[in-house]
Scaffold this active site. Structure first.
Site, PDB file in Angstrom:
ATOM      1  N   ARG A   1       0.848  -1.206   0.000  1.00  8.07           N
ATOM      2  CA  ARG A   1       0.000   0.000   0.000  1.00  8.07           C
ATOM      3  C   ARG A   1       0.876   1.246   0.000  1.00  8.07           C
ATOM      4  O   ARG A   1       1.949   1.270   0.608  1.00  8.07           O
ATOM      5  CB  ARG A   1      -0.875   0.023   1.268  1.00  8.07           C
ATOM      6  CG  ARG A   1      -2.200  -0.648   1.058  1.00  8.07           C
ATOM      7  CD  ARG A   1      -3.237  -0.360   2.090  1.00  8.07           C
ATOM      8  NE  ARG A   1      -2.769  -0.321   3.469  1.00  8.07           N
ATOM      9  CZ  ARG A   1      -3.485   0.264   4.433  1.00  8.07           C
ATOM     10  NH1 ARG A   1      -4.608   0.885   4.136  1.00  8.07           N
ATOM     11  NH2 ARG A   1      -3.041   0.253   5.666  1.00  8.07           N
TER      12      ARG A   1
ATOM     13  N   SER B   1       8.404  -4.758   6.001  1.00  6.69           N
ATOM     14  CA  SER B   1       8.079  -5.761   7.016  1.00  6.69           C
ATOM     15  C   SER B   1       8.994  -6.964   6.992  1.00  6.69           C
ATOM     16  O   SER B   1       8.549  -8.115   6.823  1.00  6.69           O
ATOM     17  CB  SER B   1       6.630  -6.180   6.831  1.00  6.69           C
ATOM     18  OG  SER B   1       5.840  -5.028   6.683  1.00  6.69           O
TER      19      SER B   1
ATOM     20  N   ASP C   1       6.763  -3.262  10.238  1.00  9.00           N
ATOM     21  CA  ASP C   1       5.310  -3.100  10.356  1.00  9.00           C
ATOM     22  C   ASP C   1       4.839  -3.191  11.800  1.00  9.00           C
ATOM     23  O   ASP C   1       3.836  -2.576  12.178  1.00  9.00           O
ATOM     24  CB  ASP C   1       4.557  -4.075   9.446  1.00  9.00           C
ATOM     25  CG  ASP C   1       4.987  -5.517   9.633  1.00  9.00           C
ATOM     26  OD1 ASP C   1       4.359  -6.392   9.005  1.00  9.00           O
ATOM     27  OD2 ASP C   1       5.951  -5.762  10.380  1.00  9.00           O
TER      28      ASP C   1
HETATM   29  C1  0WK Z   1      -1.367  -4.246   7.830  1.00  7.70           C
HETATM   30  C2  0WK Z   1      -0.199  -3.271   8.010  1.00  7.70           C
HETATM   31  C3  0WK Z   1       1.032  -3.812   7.346  1.00  7.70           C
HETATM   32  C4  0WK Z   1       1.323  -5.208   7.825  1.00  7.70           C
HETATM   33  C5  0WK Z   1       0.121  -6.069   7.630  1.00  7.70           C
HETATM   34  C6  0WK Z   1       0.372  -7.424   8.187  1.00  7.70           C
HETATM   35  O1  0WK Z   1      -0.512  -2.021   7.469  1.00  7.70           O
HETATM   36  O2  0WK Z   1       2.115  -2.986   7.583  1.00  7.70           O
HETATM   37  O3  0WK Z   1       2.440  -5.725   7.179  1.00  7.70           O
HETATM   38  O4  0WK Z   1      -0.998  -5.511   8.268  1.00  7.70           O
HETATM   39  O5  0WK Z   1      -0.711  -8.223   7.985  1.00  7.70           O
HETATM   40  P1  0WK Z   1      -0.862  -9.195   6.741  1.00  7.70           P
HETATM   41  O6  0WK Z   1      -1.252  -8.335   5.633  1.00  7.70           O
HETATM   42  O7  0WK Z   1       0.438  -9.875   6.554  1.00  7.70           O
HETATM   43  O8  0WK Z   1      -1.914 -10.134   7.128  1.00  7.70           O
HETATM   44  C1  BGC Z   2       9.059 -10.476   9.277  1.00  5.45           C
HETATM   45  C2  BGC Z   2       8.825  -9.317  10.208  1.00  5.45           C
HETATM   46  C3  BGC Z   2       7.414  -8.805  10.058  1.00  5.45           C
HETATM   47  C4  BGC Z   2       6.430  -9.935  10.162  1.00  5.45           C
HETATM   48  C5  BGC Z   2       5.018  -9.486  10.001  1.00  5.45           C
HETATM   49  C6  BGC Z   2       7.986 -11.499   9.401  1.00  5.45           C
HETATM   50  O1  BGC Z   2       8.132 -12.494   8.461  1.00  5.45           O
HETATM   51  O2  BGC Z   2      10.292 -11.058   9.544  1.00  5.45           O
HETATM   52  O3  BGC Z   2       9.719  -8.299   9.996  1.00  5.45           O
HETATM   53  O4  BGC Z   2       7.190  -7.861  11.037  1.00  5.45           O
HETATM   54  O5  BGC Z   2       6.705 -10.922   9.212  1.00  5.45           O
HETATM   55  O6  BGC Z   2       4.764  -8.967   8.783  1.00  5.45           O
END
Ligand code: 0WK
Ligand code: BGC
Ligand code: 0WK
Ligand code: BGC
Length: 922
Positions: free
Chosen positions: A526, A590, A644
């Site tokens: 994003r 992240s 993140d």
């Molecule tokens: C939303 C945050 C972003 C993070 C994500 C993690 O804005 O920075 O990396 O959540 O959740 P996912 O999309 O991996 O489920």
């Molecule tokens: C990464 C982290 C991150 C997390 C959540 C992990 O795989 O090593 O830096 O914060 O995922 O997105």
């Protein structure tokens, strides 16, 4: 004259006595009843005689009474007594008396009780629909009629009794009928886990308070008893070990004419006029549905003979059912004066004299006394059987009782107890009244059944279920890893890297400006425009756009990846008409990065799906700047790179100043928190705090978790882009959970435990079960339907049980994740508490991530386990509504101001600001 009156009265008296004599059972007769009941109990248990036995001795598939380990929330239906009750029952472990219940009573219209099976089922469903928010709960169904059970959740209705006569139900599986009807209606899902008789529910309810309770008695509309029988005595059920509760259905006693000697013509009249003539003969002599009617018929007879109500038989007295059993209880109450008896009779349209009232009271007494004695004789047979089963000379046992007759009649219980004492002198029998009804018992049985239902899966996946003791051990292990990561000497070999982020505090409300935030690494890439302003109060406006991160980009070269990021940024700035501006950028990246300062971050290793080459070991800010420069169509100033978790903590810190922990439970998982600078050996300075990115995903990479990793975890790791790394993450995060479930299902199917051993190419395909499927399957209402849909798509033609089992497998895998993360979070919380040297920690944890957000039970489970593991803390869990972009902007605002200050270092004003900020901020 006087002698004539006296003679008439004497003969009248004799006539009354003769009439009532038939109800006065002698001790011998009662002994005989006891002996006959005993014979029928035995006949009911024997393979050969069971089919023809009058006392059916129906197996219930309830193998034990509660042992205090039951827990959970359940729905209970209680159908068949006076009231139709629906309950939500919450059972908590530990303290024996911790059951919370919420219930609602519904009247059952006669046209439903005696309509069609369809109408009766629809009625049940309409009631359930009112509770549709709870229908995901496992259901225990108290169905107070004789059912031939072949399992805890399978029972064919043998025959209706009491006031029920709905068509097309007898001979059919009651649970299937209800399930089918629910399916047809298709408005909600229901997981019927157990069907129990009200006697069994009553026994369980009382056994929860008194472990000696092994018998359940209902003396209400109907009459019946159940008790815990030795499996070896139940010849028509497989197995010899242990016990099983048997529903005697003693209401049918006498079907083979063996109590005709004590049945009176009034009993036969009542039977003849009942919904089921010839059946339930014992019940018709002993239960609330019929006692009033027996009395009415005696009164009619006595009146016909001019012995009552001056021989006048009113229309009302001729009305069947008009003399309800509750009137018996009232009339026989010692507290009731004769006048009040007369007013009851008045209410029944009977104009009575005092003598009439006395006679009516006598008649009531005779009928209810016999009923209590007969139940006492039956009970004496049961307790004696149990005593002999156990080879004891003397037995101490408790009977759980319920039913309006027992509860409301003034003498019934006493007479019953006396009779048992007389007829079973070697048994000390206590009676405890069920205060809560059989619904509680049904919930307890559901808890046990669910445990049993899933016991084979729990056993199969026992390695994935952790006791609190194990979780505390993992907490201690992680705590040690944190200290290793913080220590100068131990950090190089530490698996949990505890990376300094150079973020020194959470937002303090002074931030302002116009920023761009990039958010890369979660499920979406994003780009956001974040405007922070201070009109009346600090406000944040955000606009964002999601961009694809195609597989070939994240698996290609690093330069292509950053070119892609730069291109998307260009596109975004175009759309925002800010290409001519050089807005400060906060970059949420992240992945584990070693920072030397806010805008210098070297990628240590890729995780999750990313594998772009030439990036690990490189400063990602430089790589992005290079890509932007290469384009030359806009300028950008990357002021900060944040993880993140840090972005999430900052976003939540904007709304809650107590927030000092950030957690992601999404594709990947990780946590950061505010650590005392003096504890971070790798960073200079001792004053204040700095946010540490723990990178807990790598916990266990050194083998510290081998004892809890399963074969499925090892298979996941072997098939991952980064074998041997992020082992903790692979046990808990969204990228792997669906695959974990798939691997387990494959193994269970291979062992014939699921899908009748059917293995399809789809089921064998990696990634075919995604974590969003796990969340859907565990979803409240439509979980099982979703399971069926998803499994059908995999071609395994799942049965209902398969779907329930798969739902349980999903629960075990997601529960493990929540428990493990609760343990590592618990370690961070205890560290914060120790850092602050406070007896009780009050803090806020900012959270984000699709698994935490989308999974229906995850958050609740995580919160609960954290509070159990770290009781000396008040933790608020704050979901980050707007993602980490806002947080990244906050960090950028701070970084920008720092640069300004550094920039102004040379100017006097600059120095003052520097001093000011140092005292209030750092
Ligand atoms: C939303 C945050 C972003 C993070 C994500 C993690 O804005 O920075 O990396 O959540 O959740 P996912 O999309 O991996 O489920
Ligand atoms: C990464 C982290 C991150 C997390 C959540 C992990 O795989 O090593 O830096 O914060 O995922 O997105
Ligand atoms: C209350 C129990 C219910 C049972 C009823 C029997 O919760 O399961 O059927 O007692 O008593 P009745 O209502 O028929 O008098
Ligand atoms: C039913 C039993 C029930 C009893 C008490 C009888 O009519 O056959 O199943 O336990 O009533 O409600």
């Amino acid at each position: 004259m006087v002698t004539a009156v006296a003679q008439r009265l004497a003969s009248q008296r004799k006539e009354i006595d003769d009439t009532l004599a038939a109800f006065a059972l002698s001790p011998t007769q009662l002994q005989e009843v006891k002996a006959k009941m005993r014979v029928e109990l035995e006949r009911g248990l024997k393979k050969d005689s069971h089919p023809t036995a009058s006392v059916k001795m129906l197996p219930t598939y309830v193998y034990r009474t509660p042992d205090g380990t039951e827990r959970g929330k359940y729905l209970a239906l209680d159908l068949g007594g006076t009231n139709f009750r629906v309950l939500v029952v919450k059972i908590r472990t530990g303290m024996r008396n911790s059951v919370r219940m919420y219930n609602k009573i519904y009247a059952i219209p006669l046209e439903i009780m005696q309509g069609t099976g369809e109408e009766y089922n629809m009625f049940t469903i309409i009631i359930l629909y009112k509770l549709r928010n709870n229908t995901r709960l496992p259901l225990g169904f108290t169905f107070s009629f004789p059912c031939n059970q072949t399992g805890i959740d399978k029972g064919d209705l043998v025959c209706w009794t009491k006031g029920f006569k709905a068509t097309e139900c007898e001979g059919y599986d009651v649970v299937d009928m209800l399930r089918e009807a629910i399916k047809r209606r298709n408005e909600f899902d229901l997981d019927i886990v157990a069907i129990v008789n009200d006697t069994v529910g009553t026994m369980m309810t009382c056994a929860y308070e008194d472990p000696k309770c092994q018998i359940g008695l209902i003396a209400g509309t109907g009459s019946n008893v159940c008790y815990m029988e030795e499996m070896k005595n139940i010849e028509f059920v497989e197995g010899d070990e242990g016990q099983m509760c048997v529903n005697t259905e003693w209401g049918g006693f006498g079907a083979n004419d063996n109590i005709e000697d004590i049945r009176t013509r009034y009993d036969r009249e009542v039977d003849g006029g009942s919904l089921n003539p010839g059946k339930q003969r014992f019940e018709k002599m002993t239960s609330g549905m019929y006692l009033g009617e027996i009395v009415r018929r005696i009164l009619i007879d006595l009146t016909k003979h001019g012995l009552l109500f001056r021989g006048r038989i009113t229309e009302r007295l001729k009305t069947k059912g008009i003399f309800e059993t509750k009137f018996l209880s009232q009339i026989e109450s010692d507290r009731l004066a004769l006048l009040q008896v007369r007013s009851i009779l008045q209410h029944l349209g009977l104009d009575s004299t005092c003598d009439d009232s006395i006679i009516v009271k006598e008649v009531c007494g005779a009928v209810s006394r016999r009923a209590a004695q007969l139940c006492g004789a039956g009970m004496a047979a049961v307790v004696d059987k149990i005593r002999e089963n156990r080879g004891l000379d003397n037995l101490e046992i408790t009977v759980g009782v319920d039913g309006t007759l027992y509860k409301l009649h003034p003498h019934f219980s006493t007479i019953l107890k006396d009779t048992v004492r007389e007829l079973a002198p070697n048994c000390k029998v206590d009676f405890i009244l069920s205060e809560d009804g059989s619904g509680k018992g049904a919930a307890l049985i559901t808890a046990v059944a669910q445990h049993e239902q899933f016991a084979w899966i729990d056993k199969y996946l026992y390695a994935m279920r952790f006791s609190d003791e194990t979780l505390r051990d993992i907490m201690a292990r992680f705590r040690r890893e944190m200290e290793n990561g913080l220590g100068r000497d131990t950090n190089p070999t530490a698996t949990v890297k505890m990376l300094p982020t150079f973020v020194r505090s959470i937002p303090d409300g002074s931030e302002k400006g116009d920023f761009i935030a990039l958010d890369l690494g979660g499920s979406n890439f994003r780009i956001l425009r974040v405007k922070v302003s201070h009109e009346k109060k600090q406000t944040v406006q955000m606009e964002s756009q999601i961009y694809e991160t195609p597989e070939d980009i994240i698996h290609g070269s690093g330069s292509r990846l950053f070119d892609h990021v730069a291109e998307c940024l260009g596109d975004f700035m175009e759309k925002q008409k800010i290409k001519d501006k050089k807005l400060p950028i906060g970059f949420t990246f992240s992945f584990p990065c070693a920072h030397t300062k806010l805008d210098e971050a070297v990628l240590l290793t890729w995780t999750k799906r990313f594998k772009a080459s030439g990036v690990e070991g490189m400063d990602v800010v430089k790589l992005l700047n290079k890509a932007i420069k290469k384009r030359g169509d806009y300028d950008a100033d990357i002021m900060a790179v944040v993880n993140d978790t840090v972005g999430t903590m900052m976003t939540c810190g904007f709304d809650d100043q107590r927030c000092e922990v950030g957690i992601i439970i999404g594709t990947g998982t990780n946590a950061c928190y505010m650590e005392e600078l003096r504890h971070i050996d790798l960073v200079e300075g001792d004053e204040g705090r700095m946010c540490i990115n723990t990178e807990w995903g790598a916990f266990g990479d050194d083998g510290t978790l081998e004892d809890i990793r399963t074969e499925f975890d090892r298979e996941i790791d072997r098939g991952s882009p980064n074998p041997g790394k992020q082992l903790f993450e692979k046990m808990v995060s969204g990228m792997y959970m669906g695959e974990l479930v798939r691997l387990i299902l494959v193994k269970m199917a291979k062992e014939g435990l699921l899908f009748e051993g059917r293995i399809t190419p789809e089921l064998l395909t990696k990634g075919k079960i995604e974590t969003k499927h796990v969340s859907a399957i565990e979803k409240s209402k439509e979980g099982l339907t979703k399971a069926e849909e998803i499994l059908t798509r995999l071609g395994v033609e799942p049965s209902e049980d398969d779907c329930i089992a798969v739902q349980h497998v999903c629960a075990i895998v997601s529960f493990r994740s929540a428990n493990l993360i609760a343990a590592t979070l618990g370690a961070i919380l205890t560290r914060l508490k120790d850092n602050k040297n406070t007896p009780r920690l009050r803090t806020t944890v900012g959270i984000d991530g699709s698994l935490y957000k989308m999974h229906p039970q995850y958050a609740r489970r995580l919160h609960k386990t954290v509070r159990r593991l770290v009781p000396e803390s008040d933790v608020r869990f704050l979901l980050s509504e707007s993602g980490s972009g806002k947080g990244a902007a906050m960090v950028t605002a701070w970084a920008s101001r720092l640069t300004e200050i550094m920039g102004a270092e040379n100017s006097v004003l600059g120095i003052f600001i520097l001093i000011g900020t140092y005292y209030f901020k750092l």
